[in-house]
Design a protein around this motif. Structure first.
Motif, PDB file in Angstrom:
ATOM      1  N   HIS A  13       0.835  -1.208   0.000  1.00 39.02           N
ATOM      2  CA  HIS A  13       0.000   0.000   0.000  1.00 39.02           C
ATOM      3  C   HIS A  13       0.869   1.256   0.000  1.00 39.02           C
ATOM      4  O   HIS A  13       0.644   2.173  -0.801  1.00 39.02           O
ATOM      5  N   VAL A  14       1.852   1.312   0.883  1.00 41.79           N
ATOM      6  CA  VAL A  14       2.738   2.483   0.969  1.00 41.79           C
ATOM      7  C   VAL A  14       3.475   2.667  -0.358  1.00 41.79           C
ATOM      8  O   VAL A  14       3.563   3.785  -0.884  1.00 41.79           O
ATOM      9  N   GLY A  15       3.969   1.592  -0.938  1.00 41.78           N
ATOM     10  CA  GLY A  15       4.646   1.675  -2.225  1.00 41.78           C
ATOM     11  C   GLY A  15       3.729   2.176  -3.330  1.00 41.78           C
ATOM     12  O   GLY A  15       4.132   2.965  -4.189  1.00 41.78           O
ATOM     13  N   GLN A  61      15.768   0.978 -10.183  1.00 45.11           N
ATOM     14  CA  GLN A  61      15.359  -0.368  -9.779  1.00 45.11           C
ATOM     15  C   GLN A  61      14.985  -0.407  -8.299  1.00 45.11           C
ATOM     16  O   GLN A  61      14.026  -1.092  -7.916  1.00 45.11           O
ATOM     17  N   GLN A  62      15.709   0.339  -7.473  1.00 42.45           N
ATOM     18  CA  GLN A  62      15.372   0.404  -6.053  1.00 42.45           C
ATOM     19  C   GLN A  62      14.022   1.084  -5.864  1.00 42.45           C
ATOM     20  O   GLN A  62      13.217   0.657  -5.039  1.00 42.45           O
ATOM     21  N   VAL A  63      13.768   2.138  -6.634  1.00 42.04           N
ATOM     22  CA  VAL A  63      12.473   2.820  -6.568  1.00 42.04           C
ATOM     23  C   VAL A  63      11.366   1.845  -6.966  1.00 42.04           C
ATOM     24  O   VAL A  63      10.322   1.778  -6.309  1.00 42.04           O
ATOM     25  N   GLN A  64      11.595   1.057  -8.018  1.00 40.61           N
ATOM     26  CA  GLN A  64      10.614   0.050  -8.445  1.00 40.61           C
ATOM     27  C   GLN A  64      10.292  -0.913  -7.309  1.00 40.61           C
ATOM     28  O   GLN A  64       9.131  -1.237  -7.070  1.00 40.61           O
ATOM     29  N   LYS A  65      11.310  -1.377  -6.622  1.00 42.80           N
ATOM     30  CA  LYS A  65      11.096  -2.322  -5.524  1.00 42.80           C
ATOM     31  C   LYS A  65      10.309  -1.686  -4.387  1.00 42.80           C
ATOM     32  O   LYS A  65       9.458  -2.326  -3.775  1.00 42.80           O
ATOM     33  N   TYR A  66      10.588  -0.425  -4.081  1.00 40.15           N
ATOM     34  CA  TYR A  66       9.802   0.276  -3.067  1.00 40.15           C
ATOM     35  C   TYR A  66       8.342   0.379  -3.503  1.00 40.15           C
ATOM     36  O   TYR A  66       7.428   0.139  -2.728  1.00 40.15           O
ATOM     37  N   GLU A  67       8.127   0.746  -4.759  1.00 36.82           N
ATOM     38  CA  GLU A  67       6.769   0.948  -5.253  1.00 36.82           C
ATOM     39  C   GLU A  67       5.965  -0.342  -5.279  1.00 36.82           C
ATOM     40  O   GLU A  67       4.753  -0.320  -5.122  1.00 36.82           O
ATOM     41  N   LEU A  69       8.628  14.283  -2.636  1.00 36.58           N
ATOM     42  CA  LEU A  69       7.323  14.238  -3.299  1.00 36.58           C
ATOM     43  C   LEU A  69       6.368  15.317  -2.779  1.00 36.58           C
ATOM     44  O   LEU A  69       5.229  15.409  -3.229  1.00 36.58           O
ATOM     45  N   ASP A  70       6.833  16.111  -1.816  1.00 35.02           N
ATOM     46  CA  ASP A  70       6.089  17.247  -1.283  1.00 35.02           C
ATOM     47  C   ASP A  70       4.715  16.849  -0.732  1.00 35.02           C
ATOM     48  O   ASP A  70       3.685  17.404  -1.107  1.00 35.02           O
ATOM     49  N   VAL A  71       4.735  15.842   0.150  1.00 38.16           N
ATOM     50  CA  VAL A  71       3.513  15.400   0.833  1.00 38.16           C
ATOM     51  C   VAL A  71       3.841  15.152   2.298  1.00 38.16           C
ATOM     52  O   VAL A  71       4.994  14.886   2.648  1.00 38.16           O
ATOM     53  N   PRO A  72       2.831  15.226   3.162  1.00 37.91           N
ATOM     54  CA  PRO A  72       3.075  14.835   4.554  1.00 37.91           C
ATOM     55  C   PRO A  72       3.262  13.315   4.635  1.00 37.91           C
ATOM     56  O   PRO A  72       2.760  12.576   3.775  1.00 37.91           O
ATOM     57  N   ILE A  73       3.981  12.844   5.623  1.00 37.97           N
ATOM     58  CA  ILE A  73       4.243  11.410   5.758  1.00 37.97           C
ATOM     59  C   ILE A  73       2.932  10.620   5.818  1.00 37.97           C
ATOM     60  O   ILE A  73       2.835   9.525   5.263  1.00 37.97           O
ATOM     61  N   GLY A  74       1.917  11.172   6.433  1.00 40.05           N
ATOM     62  CA  GLY A  74       0.630  10.489   6.531  1.00 40.05           C
ATOM     63  C   GLY A  74       0.010  10.160   5.184  1.00 40.05           C
ATOM     64  O   GLY A  74      -0.808   9.241   5.077  1.00 40.05           O
ATOM     65  N   PHE A  75       0.402  10.895   4.124  1.00 47.12           N
ATOM     66  CA  PHE A  75      -0.114  10.632   2.784  1.00 47.12           C
ATOM     67  C   PHE A  75       0.071   9.176   2.386  1.00 47.12           C
ATOM     68  O   PHE A  75      -0.780   8.583   1.746  1.00 47.12           O
ATOM     69  N   PHE A  76       1.197   8.596   2.774  1.00 44.58           N
ATOM     70  CA  PHE A  76       1.521   7.233   2.357  1.00 44.58           C
ATOM     71  C   PHE A  76       0.606   6.194   3.002  1.00 44.58           C
ATOM     72  O   PHE A  76       0.517   5.066   2.536  1.00 44.58           O
ATOM     73  N   PHE A  77      -0.085   6.593   4.072  1.00 48.07           N
ATOM     74  CA  PHE A  77      -0.979   5.672   4.771  1.00 48.07           C
ATOM     75  C   PHE A  77      -2.454   5.988   4.521  1.00 48.07           C
ATOM     76  O   PHE A  77      -3.323   5.234   4.944  1.00 48.07           O
ATOM     77  N   ASP A  78      -2.729   7.095   3.834  1.00 49.23           N
ATOM     78  CA  ASP A  78      -4.114   7.457   3.532  1.00 49.23           C
ATOM     79  C   ASP A  78      -4.758   6.389   2.655  1.00 49.23           C
ATOM     80  O   ASP A  78      -4.080   5.726   1.873  1.00 49.23           O
ATOM     81  N   ASP A  79      -6.059   6.248   2.792  1.00 46.66           N
ATOM     82  CA  ASP A  79      -6.856   5.306   1.995  1.00 46.66           C
ATOM     83  C   ASP A  79      -6.453   3.854   2.210  1.00 46.66           C
ATOM     84  O   ASP A  79      -6.726   3.008   1.370  1.00 46.66           O
ATOM     85  N   LEU A  88      -6.303  -3.623   6.729  1.00 47.17           N
ATOM     86  CA  LEU A  88      -4.884  -3.453   7.058  1.00 47.17           C
ATOM     87  C   LEU A  88      -4.677  -2.544   8.261  1.00 47.17           C
ATOM     88  O   LEU A  88      -3.844  -2.806   9.100  1.00 47.17           O
ATOM     89  N   GLY A  89      -5.386  -1.442   8.299  1.00 54.39           N
ATOM     90  CA  GLY A  89      -5.160  -0.490   9.382  1.00 54.39           C
ATOM     91  C   GLY A  89      -6.435   0.193   9.785  1.00 54.39           C
ATOM     92  O   GLY A  89      -6.419   1.360  10.141  1.00 54.39           O
ATOM     93  N   GLY A  90      -7.530  -0.536   9.692  1.00 51.38           N
ATOM     94  CA  GLY A  90      -8.847   0.049   9.885  1.00 51.38           C
ATOM     95  C   GLY A  90      -9.003   0.856  11.153  1.00 51.38           C
ATOM     96  O   GLY A  90      -9.462   1.983  11.127  1.00 51.38           O
ATOM     97  N   SER A  91      -8.595   0.287  12.276  1.00 51.27           N
ATOM     98  CA  SER A  91      -8.763   1.027  13.522  1.00 51.27           C
ATOM     99  C   SER A  91      -7.891   2.276  13.522  1.00 51.27           C
ATOM    100  O   SER A  91      -8.282   3.315  14.025  1.00 51.27           O
TER     101      SER A  91
END
Length: 149
Positions: free
Chosen positions: A22-24, A50-56, A74-84, A89-92
């Protein structure tokens, strides 16, 4: 053999965690929205594409310092990676985040909206506007054209 039997520990350990996937995916979404190549993101982070691909893909887990760097580049807050994140996975966590105002739910906002070609083209065009005052006026124009609640 019942479902799940016969899968040894080493095979399970090589599967990406759903949270890492999800984060990737969120990294890829933001990079794509910015019209940035994997190579350009890698250069900004001191990584190969290739490292970026593996992260994604979630194959490589993103550590805290790397997540911090990704958020900056990427000019986003860290929480962006966990949104949606799906509730499974992280419902609560998502419920708590919404309750304290970190992830405001928007009525009528479908998850697939971010993946539409039209959305990607609009965001790319928006970020190509180099004059910040013009970009702000375009943003305000778009907001003024939307229905009020």
């Amino acid at each position: 053999m019942a479902s799940g039997e016969g899968v040894d520990r080493s095979e399970r350990e090589h599967r990406p965690s759903p949270i890492d996937v999800h984060v990737g995916g969120r990294v890829r979404l933001r990079r794509t929205l910015l019209g940035m190549s994997q190579e350009k993101l890698g250069d900004a982070l001191g990584l190969t594409f290739q490292q970026v691909q593996k992260y994604e893909r979630g194959v490589n887990r993103i550590g805290a310092s790397r997540l911090f760097d990704l958020a900056r580049v990427l000019d986003v807050p860290i929480g962006f990676f966990f949104d949606d994140m799906p509730d499974a996975l992280g419902g609560s966590m998502n419920t708590v985040r919404r309750a304290i105002g970190f992830a405001e739910q928007q009525d009528g906002f479908e998850d697939d909206t971010l993946h539409r070609r039209e959305t990607l083209e609009l965001v790319r065009a928006y970020y190509r506007i180099t004059d910040t005052s013009v970009r702000k006026r375009v943003f305000e124009l778009i907001k003024s054209l939307t229905p009020t609640d």
